[in-house]
Design a protein around this motif. Structure first.
Motif, PDB file in Angstrom:
ATOM      1  N   VAL A  63     -35.814  57.008  78.289  1.00 21.60           N
ATOM      2  CA  VAL A  63     -36.737  55.860  78.211  1.00 21.60           C
ATOM      3  C   VAL A  63     -37.216  55.469  79.606  1.00 21.60           C
ATOM      4  O   VAL A  63     -38.415  55.220  79.810  1.00 21.60           O
ATOM      5  CB  VAL A  63     -36.065  54.677  77.484  1.00 21.60           C
ATOM      6  N   LEU A  64     -36.310  55.427  80.586  1.00 17.18           N
ATOM      7  CA  LEU A  64     -36.710  55.089  81.955  1.00 17.18           C
ATOM      8  C   LEU A  64     -37.676  56.126  82.536  1.00 17.18           C
ATOM      9  O   LEU A  64     -38.638  55.763  83.210  1.00 17.18           O
ATOM     10  CB  LEU A  64     -35.483  54.973  82.861  1.00 17.18           C
ATOM     11  N   THR A  65     -37.431  57.391  82.266  1.00 14.84           N
ATOM     12  CA  THR A  65     -38.322  58.443  82.772  1.00 14.84           C
ATOM     13  C   THR A  65     -39.722  58.267  82.213  1.00 14.84           C
ATOM     14  O   THR A  65     -40.712  58.295  82.955  1.00 14.84           O
ATOM     15  CB  THR A  65     -37.776  59.845  82.420  1.00 14.84           C
ATOM     16  N   VAL A  66     -39.821  58.064  80.912  1.00 18.32           N
ATOM     17  CA  VAL A  66     -41.135  57.857  80.285  1.00 18.32           C
ATOM     18  C   VAL A  66     -41.773  56.572  80.821  1.00 18.32           C
ATOM     19  O   VAL A  66     -42.972  56.546  81.135  1.00 18.32           O
ATOM     20  CB  VAL A  66     -41.021  57.843  78.744  1.00 18.32           C
ATOM     21  N   ALA A  67     -40.983  55.515  80.969  1.00 14.89           N
ATOM     22  CA  ALA A  67     -41.513  54.241  81.475  1.00 14.89           C
ATOM     23  C   ALA A  67     -42.061  54.398  82.895  1.00 14.89           C
ATOM     24  O   ALA A  67     -43.143  53.874  83.210  1.00 14.89           O
ATOM     25  CB  ALA A  67     -40.431  53.173  81.429  1.00 14.89           C
ATOM     26  N   VAL A  68     -41.339  55.123  83.752  1.00 17.88           N
ATOM     27  CA  VAL A  68     -41.814  55.329  85.124  1.00 17.88           C
ATOM     28  C   VAL A  68     -43.099  56.142  85.122  1.00 17.88           C
ATOM     29  O   VAL A  68     -44.043  55.840  85.871  1.00 17.88           O
ATOM     30  CB  VAL A  68     -40.718  55.997  86.001  1.00 17.88           C
ATOM     31  N   ILE A  69     -43.190  57.153  84.279  1.00 15.44           N
ATOM     32  CA  ILE A  69     -44.416  57.961  84.210  1.00 15.44           C
ATOM     33  C   ILE A  69     -45.594  57.105  83.743  1.00 15.44           C
ATOM     34  O   ILE A  69     -46.678  57.151  84.338  1.00 15.44           O
ATOM     35  CB  ILE A  69     -44.215  59.198  83.305  1.00 15.44           C
TER      36      ILE A  69
ATOM     37  N   LEU B  68     -40.242  49.714  93.184  1.00 15.61           N
ATOM     38  CA  LEU B  68     -39.620  49.524  91.868  1.00 15.61           C
ATOM     39  C   LEU B  68     -39.279  50.875  91.227  1.00 15.61           C
ATOM     40  O   LEU B  68     -38.244  51.018  90.577  1.00 15.61           O
ATOM     41  CB  LEU B  68     -40.543  48.712  90.961  1.00 15.61           C
ATOM     42  N   ASN B  69     -40.138  51.869  91.428  1.00 16.49           N
ATOM     43  CA  ASN B  69     -39.828  53.215  90.928  1.00 16.49           C
ATOM     44  C   ASN B  69     -38.545  53.752  91.554  1.00 16.49           C
ATOM     45  O   ASN B  69     -37.745  54.399  90.869  1.00 16.49           O
ATOM     46  CB  ASN B  69     -40.979  54.179  91.212  1.00 16.49           C
ATOM     47  N   ILE B  70     -38.340  53.487  92.839  1.00 19.40           N
ATOM     48  CA  ILE B  70     -37.119  53.949  93.511  1.00 19.40           C
ATOM     49  C   ILE B  70     -35.895  53.314  92.848  1.00 19.40           C
ATOM     50  O   ILE B  70     -34.875  53.977  92.627  1.00 19.40           O
ATOM     51  CB  ILE B  70     -37.152  53.630  95.024  1.00 19.40           C
ATOM     52  N   VAL B  71     -35.997  52.045  92.500  1.00 18.59           N
ATOM     53  CA  VAL B  71     -34.901  51.364  91.802  1.00 18.59           C
ATOM     54  C   VAL B  71     -34.615  52.074  90.479  1.00 18.59           C
ATOM     55  O   VAL B  71     -33.455  52.323  90.130  1.00 18.59           O
ATOM     56  CB  VAL B  71     -35.223  49.871  91.579  1.00 18.59           C
ATOM     57  N   ALA B  72     -35.675  52.433  89.748  1.00 15.94           N
ATOM     58  CA  ALA B  72     -35.490  53.153  88.476  1.00 15.94           C
ATOM     59  C   ALA B  72     -34.852  54.519  88.706  1.00 15.94           C
ATOM     60  O   ALA B  72     -33.965  54.931  87.958  1.00 15.94           O
ATOM     61  CB  ALA B  72     -36.825  53.294  87.749  1.00 15.94           C
ATOM     62  N   PHE B  73     -35.286  55.234  89.755  1.00 16.06           N
ATOM     63  CA  PHE B  73     -34.696  56.549  90.057  1.00 16.06           C
ATOM     64  C   PHE B  73     -33.210  56.412  90.378  1.00 16.06           C
ATOM     65  O   PHE B  73     -32.398  57.229  89.942  1.00 16.06           O
ATOM     66  CB  PHE B  73     -35.398  57.211  91.255  1.00 16.06           C
ATOM     67  N   LEU B  74     -32.867  55.407  91.154  1.00 15.88           N
ATOM     68  CA  LEU B  74     -31.463  55.203  91.504  1.00 15.88           C
ATOM     69  C   LEU B  74     -30.645  54.815  90.278  1.00 15.88           C
ATOM     70  O   LEU B  74     -29.501  55.256  90.121  1.00 15.88           O
ATOM     71  CB  LEU B  74     -31.334  54.160  92.618  1.00 15.88           C
ATOM     72  N   ALA B  75     -31.222  54.027  89.395  1.00 15.77           N
ATOM     73  CA  ALA B  75     -30.526  53.677  88.145  1.00 15.77           C
ATOM     74  C   ALA B  75     -30.276  54.926  87.311  1.00 15.77           C
ATOM     75  O   ALA B  75     -29.179  55.116  86.765  1.00 15.77           O
ATOM     76  CB  ALA B  75     -31.335  52.657  87.353  1.00 15.77           C
ATOM     77  N   MET B  76     -31.275  55.805  87.221  1.00 22.01           N
ATOM     78  CA  MET B  76     -31.103  57.046  86.458  1.00 22.01           C
ATOM     79  C   MET B  76     -30.039  57.942  87.098  1.00 22.01           C
ATOM     80  O   MET B  76     -29.264  58.592  86.390  1.00 22.01           O
ATOM     81  CB  MET B  76     -32.433  57.789  86.330  1.00 22.01           C
TER      82      MET B  76
END
Length: 175
Positions: free
Chosen positions: A96-102, A138-146
């Motif tokens: 879900v995070l990957t799709v959301a970031v895209i 914010l994308n970096i935060v998502a990458f680190l969360a993943m």
């Protein structure tokens, strides 16, 4: 007959490629944060325009291909390993995070990059410079969360997972 799963060597290669591409996506995202911050805080119009154009190039040649390769690689890994796509919360949240970031990068950041290039070419500051810089962060935060999810594998199974089939030994009386 059970579903096919990847053997150990194939799985290792697939995980390696998935991680390498994902790290590339993270690195390109970090470069974009630096460029967006540089463009947003410089007083030099030429530097601003070059920074925004570099973001566009990095997006075209690294971010977009890496994003989709990461998504496809994750889906393939889910399909051919015990983790599945919906069996474990950590895998599902990463998907879900990957799709959301895209989606966010396409319809948010991508639009702001184009607006910023247009503004810089006209010799004015971008009206969305802050949104672009902090949105990229914010994308970096998502990458680190993943990344954390991949390491910690929290939360256990989802309600949609079937319990693993455990082979049982026949009893002596059944032989």
């Amino acid at each position: 007959m059970g579903r096919w799963t990847a053997g150990k060597r194939l799985r290792q290669v697939m995980v390696f490629v998935h991680v390498a591409v994902s790290v590339g996506w993270l690195g390109a995202g970090a470069a974009n944060v630096v460029l967006a911050m540089t463009a947003g805080y410089t007083g030099e119009p030429g530097v601003r325009e070059v920074a925004y154009r570099l973001i566009e190039r990095i997006d075209d040649f690294v971010v977009i291909p890496a994003a989709f390769l990461t998504l496809v690689g994750g889906i393939v890994l889910g399909a051919v390993t015990k983790w599945g796509l919906t069996r474990f919360w950590w895998v599902l949240v990463k998907l879900v995070l990957t799709v959301a970031v895209i989606v966010y990068s396409t319809f948010g950041l991508g639009v702001w990059v184009e607006q910023s290039i247009t503004a810089a070419a006209a010799g004015v500051e971008s009206p969305v410079a802050g949104q672009l810089a902090y949105g990229a962060a914010l994308n970096i935060v998502a990458f680190l969360a993943m990344t954390w999810l991949s390491v910690a594998k929290p939360w256990g199974r989802t309600p949609w997972s079937r319990p693993p089939v455990v082979a049982r030994r026949p009893r002596l009386s059944e032989v």
